[in-house]
Scaffold this motif. Structure first.
Motif: not given
Length: 219
Positions: A42, A83, A86-87, A91, A104, A107-108
């Motif tokens: 990341t 992303g 992570y999702g 998460a 946030d 990752h998003r």
């Protein structure tokens, strides 16, 4: 290139740099440590995203050659996978989000920002399949590094790469295979969408693909 895109890239790069500095300082002053901070995919992908946006913004303002499309596409892929992983997998591990707002962002927000950048300013030329295959090189090197270092120091950045958990190396092998398949499929999709948008742009502008020097002067 849109006139607002270069300053927007610089602004986002500056914001992401601040977020990464917060995260890096926190890692350096607690048990995580600096080496472990740079051992997260990341963090590496977001550092690459910062560099691509910063240089792309600077090049757009000064008329320099833009970031090569192969590099831009690779960074879009790495952040997209960040992303998605992570999702779908990470998460549920709140301990990974030591600083929630930074989590946030990296990752998003950033996967969406880099994807939007690719769609707004598609590649100058066609992204070939061999380039997509080349995008897999860094994740493969990262996996080798992570598993080798993890075995030596007994620390793994992500739970699904830890052989001490249920399933051991068999589970890790399955996870790595699925990750490589996901990287290939997502990379192919990124290239295909970029190529389609580039073809549409070129047709709208007269049918001749833009060269590198044309893109550089357009900023």
């Amino acid at each position: 290139m849109h006139s607002w895109l270069a300053p927007a890239r610089l602004a986002v790069a500056a914001f992401l740099a601040v977020a990464l500095c917060f995260s890096g300082y926190h890692a350096a002053t607690d048990v995580t440590g600096v080496v472990n901070f740079f051992s997260y995919f990341t963090d590496l992908s977001n550092l690459a995203g910062t560099a691509v946006l910063a240089y792309g913004g600077w090049a757009g303002l000064t008329g320099r050659r833009p970031v090569p499309d192969a590099v831009r596409g690779a960074v879009v892929l790495y952040l997209a996978i960040t992303g998605l992983v992570y999702g779908t997998l990470l998460a549920k591990y709140p301990a990974l989000l030591v600083i929630p707002w930074v989590g946030d962002v990296v990752h998003r927000a950033m996967p969406l920002v880099l994807l939007a950048d690719w769609l707004i300013d598609p590649p100058a030329g066609r992204v070939r399949p061999v380039v997509v295959l080349g995008w897999l090189a860094f994740p493969l090197v990262y996996l080798v590094y992570t598993l080798t270092r993890g075995h030596a120091v007994d620390w793994y950045p992500y739970p699904f790469l830890d052989p001490a958990r249920h399933g051991g190396y068999r589970r890790i092998a399955g996870a790595c295979f699925l990750l490589m398949v996901a990287l290939l499929l997502v990379g192919a999709a990124i290239a295909a969408v970029g190529n389609a948008l580039a073809a549409h742009r070129d047709a709208r502008q007269g049918g001749a693909p833009r060269g590198r020097h044309t893109r550089a002067r357009s900023g």
